[in-house]
Design a protein around this motif. Structure first.
Motif, PDB file in Angstrom:
ATOM      1  N   ASP A   1     -65.575  -4.890 -38.192  1.00  0.00           N
ATOM      2  CA  ASP A   1     -65.812  -5.703 -36.992  1.00  0.00           C
ATOM      3  C   ASP A   1     -66.907  -5.096 -36.130  1.00  0.00           C
ATOM      4  O   ASP A   1     -66.730  -4.869 -34.932  1.00  0.00           O
ATOM      5  CB  ASP A   1     -64.523  -5.849 -36.177  1.00  0.00           C
ATOM      6  N   PHE A   2     -68.063  -4.857 -36.722  1.00  0.00           N
ATOM      7  CA  PHE A   2     -69.149  -4.179 -36.030  1.00  0.00           C
ATOM      8  C   PHE A   2     -70.063  -5.176 -35.309  1.00  0.00           C
ATOM      9  O   PHE A   2     -71.235  -4.943 -35.121  1.00  0.00           O
ATOM     10  CB  PHE A   2     -69.960  -3.343 -37.021  1.00  0.00           C
ATOM     11  N   GLY A   3     -69.529  -6.294 -34.898  1.00  0.00           N
ATOM     12  CA  GLY A   3     -70.342  -7.313 -34.244  1.00  0.00           C
ATOM     13  C   GLY A   3     -70.719  -6.948 -32.822  1.00  0.00           C
ATOM     14  O   GLY A   3     -70.019  -6.190 -32.147  1.00  0.00           O
ATOM     15  N   ASN A   4     -71.847  -7.507 -32.384  1.00  0.00           N
ATOM     16  CA  ASN A   4     -72.299  -7.339 -30.999  1.00  0.00           C
ATOM     17  C   ASN A   4     -71.570  -8.376 -30.140  1.00  0.00           C
ATOM     18  O   ASN A   4     -71.700  -9.578 -30.374  1.00  0.00           O
ATOM     19  CB  ASN A   4     -73.807  -7.557 -30.928  1.00  0.00           C
ATOM     20  N   PRO A   5     -70.807  -7.945 -29.123  1.00  0.00           N
ATOM     21  CA  PRO A   5     -70.027  -8.899 -28.339  1.00  0.00           C
ATOM     22  C   PRO A   5     -70.869  -9.910 -27.566  1.00  0.00           C
ATOM     23  O   PRO A   5     -70.329 -10.887 -27.030  1.00  0.00           O
ATOM     24  CB  PRO A   5     -69.217  -8.009 -27.386  1.00  0.00           C
ATOM     25  N   SER A   6     -72.176  -9.709 -27.499  1.00  0.00           N
ATOM     26  CA  SER A   6     -73.046 -10.679 -26.832  1.00  0.00           C
ATOM     27  C   SER A   6     -73.467 -11.805 -27.772  1.00  0.00           C
ATOM     28  O   SER A   6     -74.107 -12.772 -27.333  1.00  0.00           O
ATOM     29  CB  SER A   6     -74.295  -9.980 -26.274  1.00  0.00           C
ATOM     30  N   GLY A   7     -73.117 -11.680 -29.053  1.00  0.00           N
ATOM     31  CA  GLY A   7     -73.494 -12.700 -30.026  1.00  0.00           C
ATOM     32  C   GLY A   7     -72.532 -13.878 -30.048  1.00  0.00           C
ATOM     33  O   GLY A   7     -71.590 -13.956 -29.247  1.00  0.00           O
ATOM     34  N   SER A   8     -72.744 -14.801 -31.014  1.00  0.00           N
ATOM     35  CA  SER A   8     -71.942 -16.027 -31.061  1.00  0.00           C
ATOM     36  C   SER A   8     -71.228 -16.234 -32.398  1.00  0.00           C
ATOM     37  O   SER A   8     -70.434 -17.166 -32.520  1.00  0.00           O
ATOM     38  CB  SER A   8     -72.828 -17.239 -30.773  1.00  0.00           C
ATOM     39  N   HIS A   9     -71.464 -15.380 -33.382  1.00  0.00           N
ATOM     40  CA  HIS A   9     -70.813 -15.547 -34.687  1.00  0.00           C
ATOM     41  C   HIS A   9     -69.390 -14.978 -34.633  1.00  0.00           C
ATOM     42  O   HIS A   9     -69.009 -14.314 -33.646  1.00  0.00           O
ATOM     43  CB  HIS A   9     -71.640 -14.868 -35.785  1.00  0.00           C
ATOM     44  N   PRO A  10     -68.592 -15.207 -35.670  1.00  0.00           N
ATOM     45  CA  PRO A  10     -67.178 -14.792 -35.622  1.00  0.00           C
ATOM     46  C   PRO A  10     -66.963 -13.303 -35.347  1.00  0.00           C
ATOM     47  O   PRO A  10     -66.088 -12.935 -34.565  1.00  0.00           O
ATOM     48  CB  PRO A  10     -66.656 -15.184 -37.008  1.00  0.00           C
ATOM     49  N   SER A  11     -67.740 -12.431 -35.970  1.00  0.00           N
ATOM     50  CA  SER A  11     -67.574 -11.001 -35.738  1.00  0.00           C
ATOM     51  C   SER A  11     -67.889 -10.645 -34.288  1.00  0.00           C
ATOM     52  O   SER A  11     -67.211  -9.814 -33.670  1.00  0.00           O
ATOM     53  CB  SER A  11     -68.483 -10.206 -36.680  1.00  0.00           C
ATOM     54  N   ALA A  12     -68.896 -11.287 -33.733  1.00  0.00           N
ATOM     55  CA  ALA A  12     -69.250 -11.046 -32.333  1.00  0.00           C
ATOM     56  C   ALA A  12     -68.136 -11.540 -31.405  1.00  0.00           C
ATOM     57  O   ALA A  12     -67.827 -10.875 -30.408  1.00  0.00           O
ATOM     58  CB  ALA A  12     -70.559 -11.751 -31.996  1.00  0.00           C
ATOM     59  N   ARG A  13     -67.555 -12.674 -31.738  1.00  0.00           N
ATOM     60  CA  ARG A  13     -66.476 -13.201 -30.891  1.00  0.00           C
ATOM     61  C   ARG A  13     -65.251 -12.299 -30.932  1.00  0.00           C
ATOM     62  O   ARG A  13     -64.572 -12.119 -29.907  1.00  0.00           O
ATOM     63  CB  ARG A  13     -66.114 -14.617 -31.321  1.00  0.00           C
ATOM     64  N   ARG A  14     -64.978 -11.712 -32.096  1.00  0.00           N
ATOM     65  CA  ARG A  14     -63.859 -10.767 -32.170  1.00  0.00           C
ATOM     66  C   ARG A  14     -64.132  -9.537 -31.310  1.00  0.00           C
ATOM     67  O   ARG A  14     -63.238  -9.014 -30.625  1.00  0.00           O
ATOM     68  CB  ARG A  14     -63.611 -10.358 -33.627  1.00  0.00           C
ATOM     69  N   ALA A  15     -65.385  -9.080 -31.340  1.00  0.00           N
ATOM     70  CA  ALA A  15     -65.755  -7.937 -30.517  1.00  0.00           C
ATOM     71  C   ALA A  15     -65.636  -8.280 -29.029  1.00  0.00           C
ATOM     72  O   ALA A  15     -65.123  -7.487 -28.226  1.00  0.00           O
ATOM     73  CB  ALA A  15     -67.172  -7.482 -30.845  1.00  0.00           C
ATOM     74  N   ARG A  16     -66.078  -9.484 -28.651  1.00  0.00           N
ATOM     75  CA  ARG A  16     -65.985  -9.904 -27.255  1.00  0.00           C
ATOM     76  C   ARG A  16     -64.530  -9.987 -26.802  1.00  0.00           C
ATOM     77  O   ARG A  16     -64.174  -9.560 -25.707  1.00  0.00           O
ATOM     78  CB  ARG A  16     -66.684 -11.254 -27.078  1.00  0.00           C
ATOM     79  N   ARG A  17     -63.694 -10.508 -27.672  1.00  0.00           N
ATOM     80  CA  ARG A  17     -62.271 -10.615 -27.327  1.00  0.00           C
ATOM     81  C   ARG A  17     -61.665  -9.222 -27.128  1.00  0.00           C
ATOM     82  O   ARG A  17     -60.868  -9.010 -26.208  1.00  0.00           O
ATOM     83  CB  ARG A  17     -61.525 -11.370 -28.431  1.00  0.00           C
ATOM     84  N   ALA A  18     -62.056  -8.281 -27.978  1.00  0.00           N
ATOM     85  CA  ALA A  18     -61.540  -6.913 -27.846  1.00  0.00           C
ATOM     86  C   ALA A  18     -61.988  -6.270 -26.530  1.00  0.00           C
ATOM     87  O   ALA A  18     -61.203  -5.595 -25.857  1.00  0.00           O
ATOM     88  CB  ALA A  18     -62.007  -6.064 -29.029  1.00  0.00           C
ATOM     89  N   VAL A  19     -63.243  -6.493 -26.139  1.00  0.00           N
ATOM     90  CA  VAL A  19     -63.740  -5.962 -24.869  1.00  0.00           C
ATOM     91  C   VAL A  19     -62.996  -6.594 -23.695  1.00  0.00           C
ATOM     92  O   VAL A  19     -62.612  -5.907 -22.733  1.00  0.00           O
ATOM     93  CB  VAL A  19     -65.263  -6.189 -24.742  1.00  0.00           C
ATOM     94  N   ASP A  20     -62.771  -7.897 -23.773  1.00  0.00           N
ATOM     95  CA  ASP A  20     -62.061  -8.585 -22.689  1.00  0.00           C
ATOM     96  C   ASP A  20     -60.623  -8.079 -22.557  1.00  0.00           C
ATOM     97  O   ASP A  20     -60.120  -7.893 -21.443  1.00  0.00           O
ATOM     98  CB  ASP A  20     -62.049 -10.093 -22.936  1.00  0.00           C
TER      99      ASP A  20
END
Length: 369
Positions: A16-35
């Motif tokens: 799950d190395f996505g950038n939380p500022s992105g819009s793809h699924p991995s990024a959304r998982r990262a954003r959710r984790a930060v939130d």
């Protein structure tokens, strides 16, 4: 690091190395984790999730508070003489006012009141000192600030406190609060600045505006998640850890007081008995006049004891600390300072080793005076 914090961060270093500022699924998982981490840290700090600004650690948080408020509001800044360098040096760079402390490291409240006026826009006083462990009376300080400098924001560096104290409760009067994950079992290189609504220091890092325009830079997702897990574990365990470590610390300190001419720093005597209620449980600080701290640390390292003479956050020569100087500790005593830190993993065996090694090392060094 706490094992649960390591486990929590691993997925965000791998699949799950996505950038939380992105819009793809991995990024959304990262954003959710930060939130989710933001919500958890808001509970730890006693604030709203939107008042949490993730940073690279306590130094950045402190600098953001001091420089950010002055850039936004102008005016002058005030801090205590025993602040961490991450507060003290910015205050001095801005030509601010430094308030003295007493012999135990507690800020002089009368001197604080005298230093405040309508020109002051920020007051910064730490919750617990990183060298000698002294706890500051934040509620009393806040009352003085509100009365003497009503337009000033109140910041507290609570980096040293979370494992030992009710940070949310004790820091309820503050407007800005700094924390760093590695002090409570999280990773190095991640922390936060809590900013109450309406305070808004100017951003120090400009760019993508990831932290609601208050701080820019790609989120350290793994570090942020691990920090939140470590903080929640620290809160759950705090009562038991403080009880157990307090017993160990008192045993250690009582034993070291038997060393000839030993000075237990920042601890008053009440009816001939050391009163350690005014310092955090994990701190045991002594000065041994007539020896050099650097030589003492070398001998202790040979015995398997890892200690320090001053702040572990500073580099360079082992000079007597500004904290001890502010407390009025004579230079001859300060040059023989020793800080022993205890934590949740400290055992009776560790204390017994220290009680054997420290007196022997001090005696050995004094033979060569």
């Amino acid at each position: 690091m706490r094992p649960e914090a390591v486990e929590a961060m691993l997925p965000f270093l791998t699949e799950d190395f996505g950038n939380p500022s992105g819009s793809h699924p991995s990024a959304r998982r990262a954003r959710r984790a930060v939130d989710e981490a933001r919500e958890a840290m808001a509970q730890v700090c006693g604030c709203e999730p939107g008042e949490i600004v993730f940073t690279s650690g306590g130094t950045e948080a402190d600098n953001h508070a001091v420089f950010g408020i002055v850039e936004r509001r102008g005016g002058s800044v005030v801090c205590s003489a025993v602040e961490h360098h991450a507060v003290l040096e910015p205050v001095e760079a801005l030509g601010g006012r430094v308030v003295p402390v007493d012999e135990h490291g507690v800020i002089d409240l009368d001197a604080l009141a005298a230093a405040l006026d309508d020109s002051v826009t920020l007051v910064s006083v730490m919750l617990a000192n990183n060298e000698v462990g002294t706890i500051q009376p934040l509620s009393e300080i806040a009352e003085i600030v509100r009365r003497r400098a009503p337009d000033a924001a109140f910041h507290s560096d609570a980096v040293q406190a979370l494992t030992w104290l009710d940070v949310a409760g004790l820091c309820s009067p503050v407007d800005l609060l700094s924390l760093s994950a590695h002090k409570f079992g999280g990773p190095k290189g991640v922390g936060l600045l809590m900013v109450r609504s309406g305070v808004e220091p100017a951003p120090r890092l400009l760019g993508g505006g990831q932290e609601r325009e208050r701080r820019s830079g790609t989120h350290n997702v793994a570090g942020i998640v691990a920090m939140s897990v470590a903080a929640q574990s620290a809160l759950r365990e705090r009562t038991e850890v403080v009880r157990r470590v307090g017993r160990l610390r008192d045993r250690l300190a009582d034993g070291l007081r038997l060393v000839p001419d030993a000075i237990e720093t920042g601890v008053p005597l009440r009816d001939g008995v050391p009163d350690r209620s005014g310092k955090i449980t994990g701190n045991c600080h002594f000065c041994f006049p007539g020896i050099e701290a650097e030589a003492l640390l070398f001998l202790l390292e040979e015995s398997g004891i890892h200690a320090s003479a001053a702040s572990a956050c500073t580099s360079g020569a082992q000079d007597p600390s500004h904290v001890l100087a502010a407390m009025g500790v004579p230079r001859r005593a300060a040059k023989g300072s020793l800080r022993l830190s205890l934590g949740r993993e400290t055992t009776d065996v560790d204390v017994e080793l220290a009680l054997e090694a420290v007196p022997a090392a001090v005696e050995r060094l004094r033979m060569f005076r």
